[in-house]
Design a protein around this motif. Structure first.
Motif, short mmCIF file in Angstrom:
data_model
loop_
_atom_site.label_atom_id
_atom_site.label_comp_id
_atom_site.label_asym_id
_atom_site.label_seq_id
_atom_site.Cartn_x
_atom_site.Cartn_y
_atom_site.Cartn_z
N MET A 85 39.75 -0.94 -20.07
CA MET A 85 39.89 0.41 -20.61
C MET A 85 38.91 1.37 -19.92
O MET A 85 39.25 2.51 -19.60
CB MET A 85 39.69 0.39 -22.14
N TYR A 90 48.46 -2.92 -17.86
CA TYR A 90 48.11 -1.74 -18.63
C TYR A 90 49.12 -0.64 -18.36
O TYR A 90 49.51 -0.42 -17.21
CB TYR A 90 46.71 -1.24 -18.24
N VAL A 126 48.87 -4.04 -22.48
CA VAL A 126 47.90 -3.13 -23.11
C VAL A 126 48.37 -1.70 -22.88
O VAL A 126 48.80 -1.34 -21.79
CB VAL A 126 46.51 -3.33 -22.46
N SER A 127 48.28 -0.86 -23.92
CA SER A 127 48.69 0.53 -23.78
C SER A 127 47.79 1.48 -24.54
O SER A 127 47.23 1.13 -25.58
CB SER A 127 50.13 0.72 -24.27
N CYS A 156 44.93 1.96 -27.42
CA CYS A 156 43.61 1.77 -26.82
C CYS A 156 43.02 3.13 -26.47
O CYS A 156 43.53 3.84 -25.60
CB CYS A 156 43.74 0.92 -25.56
N TYR A 165 41.11 -0.14 -30.54
CA TYR A 165 42.39 -0.73 -30.15
C TYR A 165 43.03 -1.37 -31.37
O TYR A 165 42.36 -1.60 -32.39
CB TYR A 165 42.20 -1.77 -29.04
#
Lengths: 294, 294
Positions: free
Chosen positions: A160, A225, A247-248, A271, A276
């Motif tokens: 991130m 991501y 992951v978003s 996130c 998250y």
């Protein structure tokens, strides 16, 4: 596994352009906007589709499109990928066609088989009205994501942070979605291996899929991501790439959630900063205090 | 202009669902997510496309899809629009097919003509990989947006304020795009006439196009608002609806900009709070101090 070399161009387009806008104070404001270009994909001289793209990675986009639509099973089938912006097109040539020396697609030895693959197509849509071919849900049952893979909270937070500080067209011009393939193995866990932006979020993911295919990069020890929403099509594409962690920054839809559970993907949304939400595949996520949270 | 009544269902799906997520503190967080359902469109028993949709306005979505793909020219051709979630499908029946009494699509008097329209199709993409039929750019040359229409800054700010305070699935669940059709005439200038959200921004705009078509609402005295980016396909669809004013919270792409200039659309992006950027069609925008800004 090695494949014979493919003739491939490297014809990216300029990513941004400047135009004049007028703001609420009546002042003229030079404004950077994202490029958008039509790119028509031809496979053995057969027109498949016209994608609207930023043009940052057109060769990888075309390859990823073919792979994710399951129109070409094996990279070794392909001889060349040639982008020509004078005609807004990318010509993909199979070894079969090249070897045959024919100039008309209809005469190609592979024509009948390609016709049959195209006939099976179903057009579906995640964000806009996307197109996928064949029965994707059936194909998903063949996907096996690695059960033993683990993602630590520390690596998630690293990803991130890396995304946040990454140079991006989005920061300059908005109006694009970004996708990143990140490492989840070795000394460079959390590093961005590949970052692609495009006007369509599906183009960005297809361009990463095309790069992985070309470079023979596997998904099992990676993290995917995306800035975009976790809809059914995004989850399906990550699963097809064999990546266990999706992951978003954004939220998810019901079908995205259901498909992630069905294929056993670890999916983390919303996130932002150090926040998250872990939605599915909890057994693969490891926190310092609790170990795996499930 | 009146059309004979159409048999039409009103089968919206529940917009949101609740799932459990785990946050960064290890706490279980009930989380609202947006619905997403496949909806396969059949026109006279012929399968056209499967859209992934929130399902808030499936009948209007199907109608708008047919209209924006230019597969049906006149609403009077249609007898029925029937959504059935047991089969995730919407059956659209033409008056020709119904009158003929045939049960097999191939026997329909309109089958050959529909085949020819489908054959002309080109798949293009704005956000994901959208599909449009025929030569859209050629069709754009037939679009005439009203030169005399004006939008005042006051009405623009009213629209932005109405959108901000509107109840939305986005606020509950994220992962959707919204579109609004607003009035630019009479005492209710700035009012939201129709608001549709969907997992795909093109579905949301198609659903508004379908509603306008069904209700015979014209675009000349309207404003179109979208949360999504102003890519080529979004500008083309607004132009096809005859709407001279296109407003977005987001940015734009180069092709969106070029097409807006070509069709003479007034396009305003980056609308946040009281801020905005006027990109094209300045002559139609009126501020208190300067009159038209150009």
């Amino acid at each position: 596994m090695s494949v014979p070399p493919i003739e491939i161009t490297a014809n990216a387009r300029p990513a941004t352009f400047e135009v004049e806008a007028i703001n609420e104070h009546g002042a003229i404001v030079p404004t950077v906007i994202a490029g958008e270009h039509p790119l028509t994909i031809y496979l053995d001289k057969r027109e498949l589709v016209t994608l609207m793209t930023l043009g940052a990675a057109p060769e990888h986009l075309a390859l990823g499109y073919l792979r994710n639509q399951r129109l070409v099973a094996d990279l070794a089938e392909l001889a060349a990928v040639q982008v020509d912006w004078a005609t807004d097109s990318v010509a993909i040539t199979s070894r079969t066609l090249r070897a045959s020396g024919v100039t008309m697609w209809e005469s190609s030895p592979g024509a009948a088989e390609l016709d049959s693959r195209l006939a099976r197509r179903t057009i579906t849509t995640g964000c806009a009205q996307g197109s996928v071919f064949g029965d994707l849900m059936e194909a998903l049952d063949q996907v096996a994501l690695p059960a033993a893979a683990r993602l630590s909270e520390e690596v998630l937070l690293t990803v991130m942070e890396r995304i946040r500080s990454h140079e991006s067209i989005y920061r300059l011009a908005g109006a694009v979605h970004g996708c990143a393939l990140c490492s989840n193995a070795g000394d460079n866990r959390g590093d961005i291996l590949r970052f692609v932006e495009d006007v369509g979020r599906h183009n960005a993911v297809d361009a990463i899929a095309g790069w992985m295919w070309l470079e023979q990069v596997t998904g099992a020890d990676k993290i995917f991501y995306t800035t975009g929403r976790l809809t059914s099509e995004m989850v399906i594409k990550a699963a097809q790439m064999g990546i266990p962690f999706l992951v978003s920054r954004s939220g998810l839809t019901q079908m995205g959630y259901e498909i992630a559970r069905r294929v056993g993907m670890t999916m983390i949304g919303r996130c932002q900063g150090r926040h998250y939400l872990l939605f599915t595949g909890r057994e693969r996520f490891v926190t310092p205090s609790a170990g795996a949270v499930a």
